[in-house]
Design a protein around this motif. Structure first.
Motif, PDB file in Angstrom:
ATOM      1  N   MET A  95     106.764 -69.534 -28.958  1.00 15.93           N
ATOM      2  CA  MET A  95     106.870 -69.286 -27.231  1.00 15.93           C
ATOM      3  C   MET A  95     107.987 -68.742 -27.327  1.00 15.93           C
ATOM      4  O   MET A  95     107.965 -67.767 -26.734  1.00 15.93           O
ATOM      5  CB  MET A  95     106.148 -70.389 -26.282  1.00 15.93           C
ATOM      6  N   PHE A 113     109.321 -66.116 -28.799  1.00 15.86           N
ATOM      7  CA  PHE A 113     108.927 -64.662 -28.658  1.00 15.86           C
ATOM      8  C   PHE A 113     109.010 -64.138 -27.341  1.00 15.86           C
ATOM      9  O   PHE A 113     110.339 -62.910 -27.244  1.00 15.86           O
ATOM     10  CB  PHE A 113     107.742 -64.442 -28.513  1.00 15.86           C
ATOM     11  N   ILE A 157     113.042 -63.179 -27.855  1.00 11.09           N
ATOM     12  CA  ILE A 157     113.995 -61.461 -27.985  1.00 11.09           C
ATOM     13  C   ILE A 157     113.734 -60.427 -26.087  1.00 11.09           C
ATOM     14  O   ILE A 157     114.840 -59.871 -25.923  1.00 11.09           O
ATOM     15  CB  ILE A 157     112.106 -60.573 -28.811  1.00 11.09           C
ATOM     16  N   LEU A 158     112.559 -60.938 -25.457  1.00 12.77           N
ATOM     17  CA  LEU A 158     112.886 -60.113 -24.049  1.00 12.77           C
ATOM     18  C   LEU A 158     114.437 -60.377 -23.026  1.00 12.77           C
ATOM     19  O   LEU A 158     114.430 -59.937 -22.740  1.00 12.77           O
ATOM     20  CB  LEU A 158     111.262 -60.180 -23.518  1.00 12.77           C
ATOM     21  N   SER A 162      99.688 -68.645 -29.957  1.00  8.32           N
ATOM     22  CA  SER A 162     100.786 -68.867 -29.962  1.00  8.32           C
ATOM     23  C   SER A 162     101.490 -67.385 -30.788  1.00  8.32           C
ATOM     24  O   SER A 162     102.118 -66.040 -31.052  1.00  8.32           O
ATOM     25  CB  SER A 162     102.338 -69.242 -28.751  1.00  8.32           C
ATOM     26  N   LEU A 165      99.873 -63.994 -31.060  1.00 10.57           N
ATOM     27  CA  LEU A 165      99.619 -63.319 -30.297  1.00 10.57           C
ATOM     28  C   LEU A 165     101.815 -62.659 -30.419  1.00 10.57           C
ATOM     29  O   LEU A 165     101.742 -61.475 -30.353  1.00 10.57           O
ATOM     30  CB  LEU A 165     100.320 -64.041 -29.035  1.00 10.57           C
ATOM     31  N   LEU A 198     102.112 -58.825 -31.021  1.00  8.02           N
ATOM     32  CA  LEU A 198     103.494 -57.996 -30.037  1.00  8.02           C
ATOM     33  C   LEU A 198     105.291 -58.064 -30.299  1.00  8.02           C
ATOM     34  O   LEU A 198     105.072 -56.982 -30.329  1.00  8.02           O
ATOM     35  CB  LEU A 198     102.902 -58.943 -28.586  1.00  8.02           C
ATOM     36  N   SER A 218     105.366 -54.539 -31.510  1.00  8.21           N
ATOM     37  CA  SER A 218     105.946 -53.020 -30.339  1.00  8.21           C
ATOM     38  C   SER A 218     107.538 -53.019 -30.032  1.00  8.21           C
ATOM     39  O   SER A 218     107.341 -52.291 -29.332  1.00  8.21           O
ATOM     40  CB  SER A 218     104.921 -53.486 -29.718  1.00  8.21           C
ATOM     41  N   LEU A 219     107.871 -54.615 -30.116  1.00  3.86           N
ATOM     42  CA  LEU A 219     109.160 -55.190 -29.468  1.00  3.86           C
ATOM     43  C   LEU A 219     110.384 -54.459 -30.376  1.00  3.86           C
ATOM     44  O   LEU A 219     111.167 -54.030 -29.982  1.00  3.86           O
ATOM     45  CB  LEU A 219     108.948 -56.198 -29.515  1.00  3.86           C
ATOM     46  N   ARG A 243     110.508 -52.541 -32.689  1.00  4.75           N
ATOM     47  CA  ARG A 243     110.819 -50.726 -32.708  1.00  4.75           C
ATOM     48  C   ARG A 243     112.057 -50.246 -31.617  1.00  4.75           C
ATOM     49  O   ARG A 243     111.291 -50.857 -30.134  1.00  4.75           O
ATOM     50  CB  ARG A 243     109.866 -50.222 -32.378  1.00  4.75           C
TER      51      ARG A 243
END
Lengths: 352, 69, 217
Positions: C140, C143, C146-147, C203, C206, C210, C213-214, C216
């Motif tokens: 989790m 992931f 990165i955001l 997780s 997911l 996902l 898409s992050l 790129r």
């Protein structure tokens, strides 16, 4: 406004009137609100003062009262004195022995008459015995059988102990959670579509649905809190359902904060869409699985044991489902307005 | 005064009586089978939706200003 | 694919070995927090021990994970992108982070039991929970990091975004550790483990879906 195109907006009016009027005006079934004596001893008379709710003790004939133990053991009243429509004085002659090998048992009080039908106060009376004799206890407690008048007169909502009139919150508090979930699903769908199609429209949609969903979630928590204060005595208790709904709300507020903290429009849309999908899937164990694993005080989880079924019966459902539709439409409408405002703002900015 | 401030004052005004009533066991909100708790719930629901409408109204006013410019 | 993953993990280990101070910093953070706990609680109860252990673990893992992506300079970012498949990259990251967190959890447990008390009676249960917890939290947080690195004020953002997501996992872990330390007699431990494993798988799946898409840009 074009009626054919926006019929669902007009649907709000009849639905809203139906939910408010039927939901608030249909009376509750008769029930028992309180008794003044909770302790009985074997071999002694047990007299108790009963306060009813919506009941008609004064005009009812054939009044009966039962004291029931765990399964099939029960005794009938020895004396009944009616003081008023909602006021009753009862006396039971408790037999010398209880049908159990322990020194106490819990009893359920059942009232019955031909006007009101049966009303139940589950598992509140504590019966104690000094000497244990299971065999005699079994015999003494199985002399009477439970034959209830079981009348169903008129359209009434069920009376639940502790819940009382607040069972009507099903149409507001509970329905708003369902509407929130509907909006979150719409937001999720738009986020997935954004990652596939990369159109900004989808991003605006997703964020608008999430905003209204958060509003509904906050309303859900606030209304639940007020209800809890008058039912459990505190605005917030440590209960699974409450904790999980608060966490779900935190996740979506974090989603809005993430959106606010990224300046670049393109990467904001991309990252927030990814977080939205991740958060939604992470929320599934949160809302559906974990509350079901542990016991909860919250209604709908076996917190209100009663003779007849669950907390949600067919008559409540007749208002509950329209209420869900009503709040979902209102949520959809509000987010639709939000979307339009956001789009116009975007257009204005791009024109400049 | 901004609409946000008005709303927080309204909210406090509504919540305060609840907490005062909650002190005793025979209070107003618990009377008649706790029907007034349901009324309070509906009031909160109404206030929440009104808050959103006010916020939207503010946004639209801003857009109108921008169009005039 | 496996070859690529091993290669990336090797690379990560090498990088961390070169920057020893950053791992040492995280370990020091753990020791210092344990020392504070020891000073604040004169006599610690088993229940509080469990709670404090997992709270410290969350903060230590957030602290170490913020390095995970922030340490990537922009140049290497592109280098990675051209070199590897994003799925491989994210799998490697999850594996590496899991072992990293498991190591930190063991360090934390070592110092907690040294300075305060060691309430754990069922060690295999505890370490099993520790591993599954590291896996879930690792997946989790790696992931979410990165955001978070894309936004402003990434350290706070990481905490805000990941703590609500971690709560179900941490609640399950608390329950399992309570059982492992003998204060909770629960027969449904296997269901708890299944749930933990399910959340972990969820997780991981997911993030694998996902992540491309992050990545790129």
């Amino acid at each position: 406004m074009n009626i054919k195109k926006s019929w669902w907006k007009w649907l709000c009016i009849p639905l809203g009137l139906y939910v408010l009027l039927v939901g608030m005006l249909v009376p509750l079934k008769p029930g028992i609100t309180s008794i003044d004596n909770f302790n009985a001893t074997a071999g002694q008379p047990f007299s108790v003062h009963v306060k009813g709710y919506n009941s008609n003790f004064d005009i009812a004939e054939n009044l009966k009262a039962f004291l029931r133990l765990d399964s099939s053991f029960l005794i009938q009243h020895a004396l009944i004195k009616v003081n008023g429509p909602t006021d009753l004085q009862l006396q039971f002659d408790i037999p010398n022995f209880l049908p159990t090998s322990e020194d106490y048992a819990t009893g359920t009080l059942i009232l019955d008459n031909e006007v009101d039908g049966p009303s139940i106060l589950p598992a509140v009376i504590r019966l104690e015995q000094a000497n244990i004799n299971v065999q005699d206890g079994n015999n003494l407690w199985s002399k009477t059988s439970l034959n209830l008048a079981s009348v169903e007169k008129g359209f009434k909502f069920p009376h639940r102990n502790i819940l009382n009139e607040t069972i009507r919150n099903t149409f507001f508090h509970v329905a708003i959670w369902f509407a929130m979930f509907f909006l979150l699903i719409l937001s999720l769908i738009n986020s997935i579509q954004y990652l596939r199609l990369r159109s900004f429209e989808k991003d605006i949609n997703a964020s608008s649905y999430a905003e209204v969903a958060i509003l509904f979630g906050l309303i859900g928590i606030a209304t639940g809190s007020v209800w809890a204060k008058y039912t459990w005595g505190a605005f917030w208790i440590s209960d699974v359902k409450l904790n999980m709904s608060a966490v779900a709300l935190l996740i979506y507020v974090a989603y809005l904060i993430l959106r606010a903290s990224i300046q670049d429009i393109d990467s904001r849309a991309r990252l927030s869409a990814a977080y939205n999908i991740f958060a939604f899937v992470a929320m599934i164990p949160l809302i559906f699985v974990i509350p079901r694993m542990t016991d909860s005080l919250h209604p709908g989880n076996g917190g209100n044991p009663a003779l007849g079924g669950e907390d949600l019966d067919n008559r409540l459902r007749m208002v509950f489902y329209p209420a869900i539709i009503l709040w979902s439409i209102i949520g959809y409408w509000l987010s639709n307005l939000n979307i339009r405002v956001k789009k116009i703002t975007e257009q204005l900015i791009s024109k400049k | 005064m901004k609409s946000n401030q008005i709303f927080s004052i309204l909210f406090l005004l509504i919540i305060c009586p609840f907490t005062i009533w909650a002190q005793s066991d025979t209070d107003f909100l618990r009377s008649t089978g706790k029907i007034y708790t349901v009324v309070a719930v509906i009031a909160i629901l109404f206030l929440g939706i009104m808050y959103f409408i006010f916020r939207l109204d503010k946004k639209i006013t801003e857009i109108e200003k921008q169009i005039k410019e | 694919m496996l070859h690529n993953i091993i290669h990336i993990i090797k690379h990560e280990v090498l990088l961390d070995y070169r920057q020893k101070f950053s791992i040492a910093g995280t370990v020091l953070f753990a020791i210092a927090s344990v020392f504070v706990v020891e000073k604040v609680f004169q006599e610690i109860k088993v229940f509080s021990w469990n709670a404090i252990f997992w709270i410290l673990f969350i903060f230590v893992s957030l602290n170490s994970m913020v390095r995970s992506y922030a340490k990537m300079t922009n140049k290497r970012y592109h280098y990675y992108y051209t070199l590897y498949d994003p799925t491989d990259l994210s799998l490697a990251k999850i594996v590496y982070n899991t072992f990293n967190l498991f190591f930190l959890a063991c360090v934390l447990y070592f110092f907690m039991s040294w300075f305060t008390i060691d309430p754990i009676t069922n060690k295999p249960l505890f370490f099993g929970a520790l591993f599954l917890g590291s896996l879930g939290i690792g997946a989790m947080v790696s992931f979410v990091s990165i955001l978070a690195t894309k936004g402003e004020n990434s350290h706070t953002l990481l905490a805000i975004l990941s703590i609500p997501l971690l709560i179900p996992t941490v609640l399950l872990l608390l329950k399992i550790t309570a059982a492992a330390s003998g204060i909770l007699n629960d027969s449904s431990i296997t269901t708890d483990f299944t749930f933990l494993a399910a959340i972990d798988l969820l997780s991981i799946g997911l993030s694998l879906i996902l992540f491309p898409s992050l990545w790129r840009n």
